[in-house]
Design an enzyme around this catalytic site. Sequence first.
Site, PDB file in Angstrom:
ATOM      1  N   GLU A 187     -13.931  -3.401  -2.234  1.00 13.96           N
ATOM      2  CA  GLU A 187     -12.832  -3.312  -3.187  1.00 13.96           C
ATOM      3  C   GLU A 187     -11.581  -3.733  -2.424  1.00 13.96           C
ATOM      4  O   GLU A 187     -10.958  -2.927  -1.728  1.00 13.96           O
ATOM      5  CB  GLU A 187     -12.653  -1.895  -3.726  1.00 13.96           C
ATOM      6  CG  GLU A 187     -11.603  -1.856  -4.833  1.00 13.96           C
ATOM      7  CD  GLU A 187     -10.712  -0.620  -4.824  1.00 13.96           C
ATOM      8  OE1 GLU A 187     -10.075  -0.356  -5.857  1.00 13.96           O
ATOM      9  OE2 GLU A 187     -10.628   0.063  -3.787  1.00 13.96           O
ATOM     10  N   ASP A 217     -14.099   1.611  -0.851  1.00 18.96           N
ATOM     11  CA  ASP A 217     -12.819   1.822  -1.510  1.00 18.96           C
ATOM     12  C   ASP A 217     -11.675   1.351  -0.617  1.00 18.96           C
ATOM     13  O   ASP A 217     -11.675   1.584   0.596  1.00 18.96           O
ATOM     14  CB  ASP A 217     -12.669   3.321  -1.810  1.00 18.96           C
ATOM     15  CG  ASP A 217     -11.447   3.644  -2.625  1.00 18.96           C
ATOM     16  OD1 ASP A 217     -11.337   3.144  -3.758  1.00 18.96           O
ATOM     17  OD2 ASP A 217     -10.593   4.415  -2.139  1.00 18.96           O
TER      18      ASP A 217
END
Length: 573
Positions: free
Chosen positions: A292, A230
């Site tokens: 990401e 993330d």
Amino acid sequence: MSESALPAATSTGTEPDVAHQADPPDPWWRHAVIYQIYPRSFADSDGDGIGDLPGIIARLDHLVELGVDAVWLSPFYPSPQADAGYDVADYRDVDPIFGRLADADQLLAAARSRGLRVIVDLVPNHTSSAHPWFGAALAAGPGGQARARYVFRDGRGPAGVEPPNDWQSVFGGPAWTRVTEPDGRPGQWYLHLFDTGQPDLNWDHPEVRAEFVDILRYWLDRGVDGFRVDVAHGLIKQADLADWKPQIEPVSGPGTEGPRPPMWDQDGVHEIYRDWRRVLDSYPGERILVAEAWVQPAERLAAYVRPDEMHQAFNFEYLEASWSAPAQYAVITRSLAASAAVGAPTTWVLSNHDVLRHATRLALPIGTPRPRGIGVDDPQPDPVLGLRRARAATLLMLSLPGSAYLYQGEELGLPEHTTLPDEARQDPTWERGGHTERGRDGCRVPIPWEADAPSYGFGPTDASWLPQPTLWAEYALDRQRGVAGSTYEVYRTSLRLRRELRLGTGSVYWLESPDGVLYFRNGELRVLTNFGAEPVELPDGAELVHASGPLDGAGRVPTDATVWLRIDEPGAG
């Protein structure tokens, strides 16, 4: 027709199809189709309205039938749920709302027995404010070693009453919050690029780096096949924490011109991922890292997937590309070239838990910037147009070489829930943004399995943590399974043919086409997408293999449709 070749990262020859016949199999991640599960909204086993790990286990056979290679699970760790689990309080356990640690082990075993790999989410940019480390940081006071694990700074102005800089949170409002010190006085400020409950870690601190290496090993030892990382572009901040005046979307990076924002895509992140790659390479079974990273241009994103760093990076430039032949040609060409330059596959994606579902996004007027949520009093997109384009976009994506990600429910053609009541919204963007942006709840609504069951089969009761729209019944899996031409069967056929024709390990060879039409060859397959206003004829001698929707009455490809074709050519391929 004449053609020009643009080899994908998995191939360098002029006729890659022949070369691959003698080559050893590519690593699974170079061509895999990976299905994202948002645990809250996939399947609820106990009827409390929140999806859980036992619910996922009970629905794994759906993924086998669909034909994907792996699953990616959004966070299931203990969390106050300030940001739906992306505020992690304990990286080595399971939140009771999702089950127990034993359920995670059972899920890994159940997936493995079905030939499915499992990727879990890792959230390294920030912890929850409920994490023991942050509690220790508050108790330590200024200058304490525990506080050094986070980004604390003195405020500006008289008595430090102003934030240390002008940075804004991605969720709206200032990116700094002032704390009360142990002696009760107003004190330092801590950085949170997201919610106040998500304090940013200081990745210059050796304890932070050592902790996450240990977390990697913990889950690798339990058998996970990799990690989706993330906010992978956010771990390192510019050392001086300089003000950032330009009014841009912070999470999307700097674009193609101008300086990089001081909070995103700093070169220092790559040292971290090289360390992590060495850890994963020490384990058997081709474990992977997926970035990401909302980074542009494509060459900056490719730096994350160099041979000694991550394995994949989501191609968000592709997700955000306009629905037109020139825009799609440009982003596909740029992406393949940038990835090939570092020997990596391109990783395609159209939807996830952070963006409007593409069945709704593609119904917006072409060129419309991607909104962050749609509400009941906003202009409503045309669901028929959106689904037609979404199916065409999916067939185009699945015909491209590299890896592809699907988001739960897109195989059912689910649109965004654009009439979700505002009082039901839980995304922190809604409150922190002063009710100016609806946020991401509309793409996170629990998915429908059975048209006539409570909560459309999501769970055994009518409970649902976000309300489901009444139209969910028409999208339910049991209304589509076995129905020729349904979105679900279109996806199943696409995935089967992608595997059989080895499209993930092929190459793109562009072919001449009329304006408004994208046309290329990948192996023995030809792919044609019609973005134009008028139907187009099939090429001479073409055999229709698969289509996103029916041809028109004259056998032509209608507007907003993709077809897969085969043409017998003596001596070709």
